[in-house]
Structure formats: C-alpha cells, structure tokens
Design a protein around this motif. Structure first.
Motif, short mmCIF file in Angstrom:
data_model
loop_
_atom_site.label_atom_id
_atom_site.label_comp_id
_atom_site.label_asym_id
_atom_site.label_seq_id
_atom_site.Cartn_x
_atom_site.Cartn_y
_atom_site.Cartn_z
N LYS A 105 0.83 -1.21 0.00
CA LYS A 105 0.00 0.00 0.00
C LYS A 105 0.87 1.26 0.00
CE LYS A 105 -4.14 1.99 0.62
NZ LYS A 105 -5.30 1.82 -0.26
N ILE A 106 1.99 1.20 0.69
CA ILE A 106 2.90 2.34 0.71
C ILE A 106 3.51 2.55 -0.68
CG2 ILE A 106 5.10 3.18 1.65
CD1 ILE A 106 4.34 1.72 4.27
N ILE A 107 3.83 1.44 -1.34
CA ILE A 107 4.44 1.51 -2.67
C ILE A 107 3.40 1.88 -3.73
CG2 ILE A 107 5.60 0.16 -4.47
CD1 ILE A 107 6.77 -1.54 -2.14
N LYS A 108 2.23 1.25 -3.64
CA LYS A 108 1.18 1.46 -4.63
C LYS A 108 -0.08 1.90 -3.90
CE LYS A 108 -1.32 -0.86 -8.37
NZ LYS A 108 -1.59 -2.13 -9.07
N ARG A 109 -0.29 3.18 -3.80
CA ARG A 109 -1.33 3.72 -2.93
C ARG A 109 -2.75 3.39 -3.38
NH1 ARG A 109 0.46 7.13 0.89
NH2 ARG A 109 2.61 7.86 0.74
N ASP A 110 -2.94 3.06 -4.65
CA ASP A 110 -4.30 2.83 -5.13
C ASP A 110 -4.76 1.38 -4.96
OD1 ASP A 110 -2.55 1.85 -6.98
OD2 ASP A 110 -3.67 2.55 -8.73
N ILE A 111 -3.93 0.52 -4.38
CA ILE A 111 -4.35 -0.86 -4.15
C ILE A 111 -5.33 -0.90 -2.98
CG2 ILE A 111 -2.43 -1.37 -2.58
CD1 ILE A 111 -2.39 -4.20 -3.63
N ARG A 112 -6.34 -1.76 -3.09
CA ARG A 112 -7.33 -1.91 -2.02
C ARG A 112 -7.28 -3.35 -1.52
NH1 ARG A 112 -12.65 1.52 -2.93
NH2 ARG A 112 -12.19 1.85 -0.73
N GLY A 113 -7.65 -3.53 -0.25
CA GLY A 113 -7.49 -4.86 0.32
C GLY A 113 -8.53 -5.26 1.34
N ILE A 114 -8.84 -6.55 1.35
CA ILE A 114 -9.71 -7.16 2.36
C ILE A 114 -8.88 -8.21 3.09
CG2 ILE A 114 -11.77 -8.55 2.78
CD1 ILE A 114 -12.97 -7.40 0.23
N SER A 115 -8.80 -8.09 4.39
CA SER A 115 -8.03 -9.04 5.19
C SER A 115 -8.96 -10.07 5.83
CB SER A 115 -7.25 -8.30 6.29
OG SER A 115 -6.52 -9.22 7.08
N LEU A 116 -8.74 -11.33 5.48
CA LEU A 116 -9.51 -12.42 6.08
C LEU A 116 -8.81 -12.84 7.38
CD1 LEU A 116 -9.98 -14.69 2.92
CD2 LEU A 116 -11.48 -12.86 3.71
N ILE A 117 -9.47 -12.62 8.49
CA ILE A 117 -8.90 -13.06 9.76
C ILE A 117 -9.61 -14.36 10.13
CG2 ILE A 117 -8.44 -12.46 12.16
CD1 ILE A 117 -8.29 -9.58 11.34
N LEU A 118 -8.98 -15.46 9.75
CA LEU A 118 -9.60 -16.77 9.91
C LEU A 118 -9.46 -17.29 11.33
CD1 LEU A 118 -8.31 -18.26 6.55
CD2 LEU A 118 -10.50 -17.17 7.01
N SER A 119 -8.51 -16.77 12.06
CA SER A 119 -8.37 -17.08 13.48
C SER A 119 -7.50 -16.01 14.10
CB SER A 119 -7.75 -18.46 13.70
OG SER A 119 -6.43 -18.49 13.20
N ARG A 120 -7.70 -15.79 15.37
CA ARG A 120 -6.90 -14.79 16.08
C ARG A 120 -5.71 -15.50 16.71
NH1 ARG A 120 -10.25 -12.76 20.48
NH2 ARG A 120 -10.73 -14.97 20.61
N PRO A 121 -4.48 -15.20 16.28
CA PRO A 121 -3.30 -15.93 16.78
C PRO A 121 -2.91 -15.48 18.18
CG PRO A 121 -2.62 -14.21 15.27
CD PRO A 121 -4.13 -14.19 15.28
N LEU A 122 -3.81 -15.68 19.12
CA LEU A 122 -3.59 -15.22 20.49
C LEU A 122 -3.09 -16.36 21.37
CD1 LEU A 122 -6.83 -13.09 20.96
CD2 LEU A 122 -4.55 -12.28 20.36
N ARG A 123 -2.39 -16.01 22.41
CA ARG A 123 -1.94 -16.98 23.40
C ARG A 123 -2.69 -16.74 24.71
NH1 ARG A 123 -0.21 -18.08 19.12
NH2 ARG A 123 1.83 -18.96 18.60
#
Length: 379
Positions: A105-123
């Motif tokens: 995103k920093i390199i190519k500002r016009d890119i858009r994204g959806i982040s799939l959080i399939l699990s929370r990597p918590l301890r």
C-alpha cells in the motif's frame, strides 16, 4: 474492473489441508458471481496450477527445508506475496500477510485490500509476543486495509475494537456442497480410499465416533485421545481422518488402544460417505483465546449430516449451532464427559431437521454471496 485484477493470496496452506477444499469451493462460486477470472495463490509444498471455472488456482511451492510457522517460513511468504500484491488493484489476503499488504500500500497507494482473519493468533498470556504483535498490526493496518472479516460475530466485535466497526464484517466458515448434497456411489468411494479392514469397521454395528480435520495438539487432540482410550468400551471406536503435526501422537495412541483407528487423510468429498456410517462426531476445542470465538467447519459438516457431536461450550460454537439439538456440550474433555456423551447418543435426535436447516445458512453459496457483496463495495 478488467480481468485478472482481483487476486486472492493465502498464507494458510489450504491446498495441503483436509478442510481447505471447502474454502476453495466457496471461492469458486464467488469467482462465478464476479463473471471474471480470479487468481488464487496458495502456498503449498507442491507447485501446481488448475482452473475451476473463473477461479485460477496456483500453488506457490515452498522450500522443503522451511519449517511451517518459523520466522524464515513467514519471511519467505511475505517476500513472495509482496511481489503479487504490487501487481494488482484489489487483493484479498489472510492475516499473516498483513505486513506485506501494508508495504504494498505504501508503494502502490491505489491498491485496495480485504483481510480475512480466519483465526486470532492469540496466546493464553495476553503479554505473549504473538498476542502483542497481533493487536499491534491490527491497529496499525487500519490506515491501510479497507475491510476485515471475522468468522463469527464474536470475532467481528473483537477485531472491531482495533480497526473500527465500519471496517469489520462477518464472513463465516463455509460448508462445502458435498455435505448438503452427498455424493452417490459411496461404496465405490470407500473402496477406493480405505482398506478392507477399515471398510469392515465402518460398515459394522460398532459405535463409531469420528474425529476429522487438522491433527494438532493445540486443538486438544491429546486430551481427546487419552479420554477416549480410558472411557470407551470394546464396542466403541474412535475413527480419525486427517493429517498434521499431531499424526505421530495419533499413531502412538492407535498402537496403545485397538479401538482407536487412524484411517488416513482423504479428499473432502469422501468424508460425507464416512459420516453415513459413524454414530457421532467429536468437534471439541480447548477454552483458550485463539479458539474461543472460532467456528470449526466440522461442526457444520456434522450438523448437515444429522450426526450427534461432542462440542466445546464456547461462544463461537454456540452461535453456529444455534438451536440444533444434536450438540452435546462439555467444557472439558475428560473420560467422564466422553462416557456421558456415548451413553446419551440414543437420546440425541433431530426429528425436525433443525440442524440441517441451520447448516444451510453457512453453505458455500451463501458465504460466497457475502464475500461478493463486500468486494462490490470496493469496485
């Protein structure tokens, strides 16, 4: 939006996991809804490429000397995904690739994204470095990522604490079509994948409990094996399907207890045929932060198949099960809990098809339509 401008990149090795097939089938339906080619890049131990309708699947081969989850493993994934991200306008990716997307995103500002959080990597320890990094990257990434998905409402609410409610949406685990429309010719299918002895057991009048999916000690596998070995009678068998780091443990218990039977890892479409012959399933997870809001796909598969199942009394599972009467809840997996479940099997029924109806809410088609609606927001 022109063809092939949408990429899906996953760090999770779906092509090498028993239940990755249900996600891939959902994405196949999703790409059909878009009426455009969608490229799906998956890290894998094998180089492979195939087309399923509008979905083009490419396995990105990982060096065999990398240990899954290690720092070098993650750095290799990040490096390769960064190159992919820079080549597109819209990308769907899972949480471990968040740093790569931020750099893109920093390199190519016009890119858009959806982040799939399939699990929370918590301890269990909130001050564990992994727990801190998870929250840190979520908080930082909100300036870069357009949408985040959680697989249960509880995960959505938890993620929203760091990125905002307006950026967080529900995208549950999908149920593969094979469980709603089981394949015919199961005798032939079973004969192809199982030994004669395994088929004899599956078609016997023994009390068969099925545990299938990723074999991982972090999911309470040792407790399940130990409790079953100590609680079961000679008429009770635990049938195990799947693969993972816990496989050596499964094999040790199978050697110790003759009524624990490991039958290998089979394609997704084989599992509905196995479910026709088992008495019940086990879909239990420990009550830990990483699992508390999760939705194990096997829960949906057992609901669709009309089989009773032993489940964790956790918020995410309770939400998915809804009013389905086939669930037998237990907080801890113990010999006593397993024995109580086995004794109760004859009384656990779903005479009105409530469980099947509920499982259809999570069909691959429904989940694909949800994802399609989110992507349309960004086009």
């Amino acid at each position: 939006m022109s063809e092939k401008e949408l990429l899906i990149v996953a760090s999770d090795m779906w092509l090498d996991r028993p239940h990755g097939a249900s996600i891939i089938k959902m994405l196949e339906i999703f790409s059909k809804l878009l009426h455009k080619d969608v490229r799906l890049f998956l890290f894998s131990w094998e180089e492979r490429e195939e087309r399923r309708g509008n979905l083009i699947i490419k396995g990105l081969k990982l060096p065999r000397n990398l240990k899954e989850g290690s720092s070098s493993f993650l750095l290799h994934q990040m490096s390769r995904s960064l190159d992919l991200f820079k080549s597109t306008d819209l990308v769907i990716f899972d949480y471990p690739l968040l740093p790569s997307f931020i750099l893109s995103k920093i390199i190519k500002r016009d890119i858009r994204g959806i982040s799939l959080i399939l699990s929370r990597p918590l301890r269990n320890n909130p001050l564990h470095p992994r727990s801190i990094m998870y929250r840190f990257f979520l908080f930082i990434s909100r300036a870069f990522v357009d949408l985040y998905t959680g697989i249960t409402p509880y995960e959505v609410n938890d993620i929203a604490k760091f990125v905002g409610k307006n950026k967080t949406v529900l995208l549950p685990s999908p149920l593969a079509p094979e469980f709603l429309n089981p394949p015919g010719g199961c005798d032939t299918i079973l004969g192809k994948y199982f030994s004669i002895n395994d088929i004899r057991l599956l078609t016997s009048d023994k009390n068969l409990l099925l545990y299938h999916g990723v074999l991982d000690e972090r999911r309470g596998l040792r407790n399940i094996l130990d409790s079953f070995g100590r609680a079961s009678s000679p008429e009770d068998y635990l049938v195990i399907l799947g693969k993972g780091e816990g496989l050596p443990l499964v094999k040790r218990y199978a050697e110790k207890y003759p009524n624990i039977r490991y039958m290998g890892s089979v394609p997704l479409e084989v599992i509905p045929c196995v479910m026709k012959h088992v008495s019940a399933g086990i879909a239990w997870l420990p009550d830990e932060p990483r699992w508390r809001f999760q939705l194990p796909t096997k829960i949906l598969e057992l609901m669709a198949s009309g089989k009773p199942f032993l489940a964790s009394d956790l918020p995410g599972i309770r939400w998915a099960v809804g009013g389905c009467p086939l669930a037998f809840y237990t907080h801890d997996i113990t010999p006593q809990a397993l024995s109580s479940f086995i004794k109760a099997l004859s009384d656990i029924k779903d005479d009105h098809g409530i469980c099947l109806k509920r499982s259809k809410d999570f069909s691959a088609e429904n989940v694909a339509n949800m994802l399609y609606s989110y992507v349309k927001r960004l086009l």
